[in-house]
Design a protein around this motif. Structure first.
Motif, PDB file in Angstrom:
ATOM      1  N   LYS A  53     -40.550 -34.012   8.967  1.00 11.88           N
ATOM      2  CA  LYS A  53     -40.957 -33.424   7.682  1.00 11.88           C
ATOM      3  C   LYS A  53     -42.387 -33.648   7.224  1.00 11.88           C
ATOM      4  O   LYS A  53     -42.861 -34.765   6.889  1.00 11.88           O
ATOM      5  CB  LYS A  53     -40.009 -33.505   6.431  1.00 11.88           C
ATOM      6  CG  LYS A  53     -40.473 -32.562   5.253  1.00 11.88           C
ATOM      7  CD  LYS A  53     -39.265 -32.516   4.402  1.00 11.88           C
ATOM      8  CE  LYS A  53     -39.353 -31.639   3.113  1.00 11.88           C
ATOM      9  NZ  LYS A  53     -38.534 -31.785   2.017  1.00 11.88           N
ATOM     10  N   ILE A  56     -46.783 -32.447   2.291  1.00 12.35           N
ATOM     11  CA  ILE A  56     -47.836 -31.532   1.648  1.00 12.35           C
ATOM     12  C   ILE A  56     -48.046 -32.154   0.265  1.00 12.35           C
ATOM     13  O   ILE A  56     -47.440 -32.086  -0.606  1.00 12.35           O
ATOM     14  CB  ILE A  56     -47.396 -30.183   1.428  1.00 12.35           C
ATOM     15  CG1 ILE A  56     -46.749 -29.714   3.065  1.00 12.35           C
ATOM     16  CG2 ILE A  56     -48.360 -28.907   1.160  1.00 12.35           C
ATOM     17  CD1 ILE A  56     -46.238 -28.154   3.078  1.00 12.35           C
ATOM     18  N   ASN A  59     -48.534 -29.269  -2.985  1.00 10.98           N
ATOM     19  CA  ASN A  59     -47.370 -28.363  -3.048  1.00 10.98           C
ATOM     20  C   ASN A  59     -47.345 -27.909  -4.620  1.00 10.98           C
ATOM     21  O   ASN A  59     -47.979 -28.385  -5.683  1.00 10.98           O
ATOM     22  CB  ASN A  59     -45.998 -28.901  -2.337  1.00 10.98           C
ATOM     23  CG  ASN A  59     -45.957 -30.166  -3.287  1.00 10.98           C
ATOM     24  OD1 ASN A  59     -46.485 -30.679  -4.349  1.00 10.98           O
ATOM     25  ND2 ASN A  59     -44.998 -31.001  -2.407  1.00 10.98           N
ATOM     26  N   PHE A  60     -46.238 -27.220  -4.869  1.00 10.63           N
ATOM     27  CA  PHE A  60     -45.906 -26.638  -6.133  1.00 10.63           C
ATOM     28  C   PHE A  60     -45.513 -27.701  -7.101  1.00 10.63           C
ATOM     29  O   PHE A  60     -45.731 -27.723  -8.425  1.00 10.63           O
ATOM     30  CB  PHE A  60     -44.783 -25.371  -6.421  1.00 10.63           C
ATOM     31  CG  PHE A  60     -45.396 -23.967  -6.143  1.00 10.63           C
ATOM     32  CD1 PHE A  60     -46.032 -23.435  -7.280  1.00 10.63           C
ATOM     33  CD2 PHE A  60     -45.514 -23.312  -4.999  1.00 10.63           C
ATOM     34  CE1 PHE A  60     -46.413 -22.186  -7.205  1.00 10.63           C
ATOM     35  CE2 PHE A  60     -46.106 -22.262  -4.976  1.00 10.63           C
ATOM     36  CZ  PHE A  60     -46.477 -21.417  -6.014  1.00 10.63           C
ATOM     37  N   GLN A  92     -40.287 -25.166  -9.731  1.00  8.29           N
ATOM     38  CA  GLN A  92     -40.250 -26.349  -8.829  1.00  8.29           C
ATOM     39  C   GLN A  92     -38.836 -26.574  -8.071  1.00  8.29           C
ATOM     40  O   GLN A  92     -38.743 -26.940  -6.941  1.00  8.29           O
ATOM     41  CB  GLN A  92     -40.117 -27.823  -9.949  1.00  8.29           C
ATOM     42  CG  GLN A  92     -40.364 -28.813  -9.210  1.00  8.29           C
ATOM     43  CD  GLN A  92     -40.899 -30.055  -9.966  1.00  8.29           C
ATOM     44  OE1 GLN A  92     -41.714 -29.861 -10.961  1.00  8.29           O
ATOM     45  NE2 GLN A  92     -40.488 -31.363  -9.780  1.00  8.29           N
ATOM     46  N   MET A  95     -39.462 -23.689  -5.125  1.00  7.24           N
ATOM     47  CA  MET A  95     -40.510 -23.848  -3.930  1.00  7.24           C
ATOM     48  C   MET A  95     -41.290 -25.019  -4.362  1.00  7.24           C
ATOM     49  O   MET A  95     -42.177 -24.984  -4.321  1.00  7.24           O
ATOM     50  CB  MET A  95     -41.474 -22.790  -4.271  1.00  7.24           C
ATOM     51  CG  MET A  95     -41.848 -22.051  -5.662  1.00  7.24           C
ATOM     52  SD  MET A  95     -42.591 -20.597  -5.741  1.00  7.24           S
ATOM     53  CE  MET A  95     -43.075 -20.448  -7.471  1.00  7.24           C
ATOM     54  N   GLU A  97     -41.484 -27.836  -2.617  1.00  9.16           N
ATOM     55  CA  GLU A  97     -42.173 -28.329  -1.597  1.00  9.16           C
ATOM     56  C   GLU A  97     -43.182 -27.159  -0.863  1.00  9.16           C
ATOM     57  O   GLU A  97     -43.905 -27.654   0.278  1.00  9.16           O
ATOM     58  CB  GLU A  97     -41.221 -28.903  -0.678  1.00  9.16           C
ATOM     59  CG  GLU A  97     -40.723 -30.316  -0.893  1.00  9.16           C
ATOM     60  CD  GLU A  97     -41.305 -31.116  -1.608  1.00  9.16           C
ATOM     61  OE1 GLU A  97     -42.290 -31.545  -0.729  1.00  9.16           O
ATOM     62  OE2 GLU A  97     -41.108 -31.822  -2.718  1.00  9.16           O
ATOM     63  N   VAL A  98     -43.300 -25.990  -1.334  1.00  7.41           N
ATOM     64  CA  VAL A  98     -44.079 -24.817  -0.739  1.00  7.41           C
ATOM     65  C   VAL A  98     -45.364 -25.103  -1.373  1.00  7.41           C
ATOM     66  O   VAL A  98     -45.544 -25.516  -2.446  1.00  7.41           O
ATOM     67  CB  VAL A  98     -43.501 -23.590  -1.157  1.00  7.41           C
ATOM     68  CG1 VAL A  98     -44.444 -22.511  -0.701  1.00  7.41           C
ATOM     69  CG2 VAL A  98     -42.146 -23.506  -0.803  1.00  7.41           C
ATOM     70  N   SER A  99     -46.352 -25.018  -0.515  1.00  6.53           N
ATOM     71  CA  SER A  99     -47.841 -24.899  -0.922  1.00  6.53           C
ATOM     72  C   SER A  99     -48.128 -23.745  -1.639  1.00  6.53           C
ATOM     73  O   SER A  99     -48.017 -22.354  -1.030  1.00  6.53           O
ATOM     74  CB  SER A  99     -48.675 -25.016   0.614  1.00  6.53           C
ATOM     75  OG  SER A  99     -50.124 -24.926  -0.017  1.00  6.53           O
ATOM     76  N   PRO A 100     -48.893 -23.744  -2.715  1.00  6.35           N
ATOM     77  CA  PRO A 100     -49.157 -22.368  -3.463  1.00  6.35           C
ATOM     78  C   PRO A 100     -50.301 -22.034  -2.691  1.00  6.35           C
ATOM     79  O   PRO A 100     -50.800 -20.829  -3.098  1.00  6.35           O
ATOM     80  CB  PRO A 100     -49.640 -23.103  -4.798  1.00  6.35           C
ATOM     81  CG  PRO A 100     -50.052 -24.448  -4.443  1.00  6.35           C
ATOM     82  CD  PRO A 100     -49.219 -24.797  -3.484  1.00  6.35           C
ATOM     83  N   MET A 103     -49.618 -18.487  -1.047  1.00  8.75           N
ATOM     84  CA  MET A 103     -48.911 -17.425  -1.854  1.00  8.75           C
ATOM     85  C   MET A 103     -49.709 -16.140  -2.156  1.00  8.75           C
ATOM     86  O   MET A 103     -51.100 -16.337  -2.388  1.00  8.75           O
ATOM     87  CB  MET A 103     -48.517 -17.968  -3.242  1.00  8.75           C
ATOM     88  CG  MET A 103     -47.883 -16.949  -4.310  1.00  8.75           C
ATOM     89  SD  MET A 103     -47.315 -17.537  -5.870  1.00  8.75           S
ATOM     90  CE  MET A 103     -45.550 -18.003  -5.429  1.00  8.75           C
ATOM     91  N   ASP A 107     -45.660 -11.885  -2.370  1.00  3.95           N
ATOM     92  CA  ASP A 107     -44.734 -12.860  -2.764  1.00  3.95           C
ATOM     93  C   ASP A 107     -44.347 -13.032  -4.174  1.00  3.95           C
ATOM     94  O   ASP A 107     -43.246 -13.194  -4.798  1.00  3.95           O
ATOM     95  CB  ASP A 107     -45.204 -14.257  -2.516  1.00  3.95           C
ATOM     96  CG  ASP A 107     -45.501 -14.321  -1.005  1.00  3.95           C
ATOM     97  OD1 ASP A 107     -44.675 -13.746  -0.175  1.00  3.95           O
ATOM     98  OD2 ASP A 107     -46.533 -14.978  -0.423  1.00  3.95           O
TER      99      ASP A 107
END
Length: 336
Positions: A53, A56, A59-60, A92, A95, A97-100, A103, A107
């Motif tokens: 994995k 990042i 991330n958020f 949180q 998302m 682990e998602v990178s802002p 966005m 979205d």
């Protein structure tokens, strides 16, 4: 075994052979180096079949943590911060682990519309996301705020109204003197203050037969005389804490969530779900207007601006003026 014998991104450590690449977590090979099984593991990692994995850092989860430490968050009123926390936790959870950085406006719109059946939740989450992404811009993580300018969902807004007299009487009947539910109502109606200010009230705030109040939202300082109904409720209350309204253990002030739920339970019992805890401030303002008070006198008690006095009392004001107008109309006909 020399490093040059190992393939790219593979390193020998004391306890085995590892795949190590910037931005990826370290992964230990389970098979000995040089065996067919080793090369299969290595091939799977590079081909993406079993990749470690990616890590990042932007991330958020990191953005939310940074925002909560910022002056922008710390300047929020405690009640507002509590509201924001619910939506920050929601972001949180979905998302984290998602990178802002990736966005886009579409979205944001998709996130808003996914909660369209809960318009209040959708619109409030949009406001918090707008603030959060503005903080992301301030950090230099991205150049623009994708939530800026995204419109909120249109809703049929029903205006808040004061409690009818019959329901106030039913509430008093359902909640005996000495209960927190009765006292919080008498404080809200009797002083005309916001629930946040009422929950902060202390016994030491009572001076010369009145409450000395400093409003949290506006910073205004008020001196509000105590009405007979409120005086009776206060005399029946227990004085085992600095605060007038306390939690069940009496160790601290009553929380907004606790007070709101307790009042809702009473509202359900007496059929008053259309009127909430904030409507009692409307009752105070409307009672003052019905008593013949000018806007200046109303504001002296509630601390409201002239525009808010008009907003809170426009319906009762219309009724009073309509009665006066019809009386004049009747008198005119009688004179003719």
């Amino acid at each position: 075994m020399a490093k040059r014998e190992l393939p790219k991104h593979v390193y020998r450590q004391r306890n085995g052979i590892y795949f190590q690449r910037r931005g990826w977590p370290s992964q230990k090979f389970s098979s000995p180096f040089g065996t067919p099984e080793f090369w299969k593991e290595y091939s799977d990692i590079l081909s993406g079949e079993h990749p470690p994995k990616r890590v990042i850092s932007r991330n958020f989860t990191a953005l939310i943590a940074h925002y909560r430490k910022s002056p922008r968050y710390k300047r929020l009123k405690p009640r507002t911060a509590l509201d924001y926390d619910k939506y920050l936790d929601f972001f949180q959870s979905i998302m984290g682990e998602v990178s802002p950085l990736g966005m886009k406006r579409k979205d944001v719109i998709r996130l808003r519309d996914a909660n369209a059946e809960k318009a209040y939740f959708a619109n409030y989450s949009l406001r918090v996301l707008r603030v959060l992404m503005e903080h992301c811009v301030d950090l230099g993580w991205r150049e623009t705020n994708p939530a800026k300018g995204v419109p909120e969902l249109k809703t049929e807004k029903s205006e808040r109204e004061p409690w009818p007299l019959g329901l106030l009487d039913a509430y008093r009947t359902a909640c005996a003197l000495g209960t927190r539910e009765r006292l919080v109502m008498e404080l809200c109606v009797g002083t005309g203050q916001r629930i946040g200010d009422v929950l902060e009230m202390r016994w030491s705030d009572i001076q010369d037969g009145a409450f000395v109040i400093k409003q949290n939202k506006t910073g205004k300082e008020l001196w509000v005389p105590i009405l007979p109904e409120l005086r009776t409720a206060l005399s029946s209350a227990s004085r085992h804490s600095l605060f007038i309204l306390t939690n069940e253990r009496g160790t601290n002030r009553w929380s907004y969530r606790g007070a709101s739920q307790a009042v809702r339970n009473v509202r359900e019992r007496i059929g008053a779900l259309d009127y909430d805890i904030h409507s009692w401030r409307y009752n105070a303002a409307c009672e003052l207007v019905e008593a013949g008070c000018s806007d200046d006198l109303v504001a002296a008690v509630t601390g409201q601006s002239p525009a808010m006095v008009l907003h809170y009392t426009k319906k009762v004001r219309q009724r009073i003026r309509a009665i006066e107008a019809q009386q004049k109309r009747t008198e005119q006909k009688q004179n003719v």
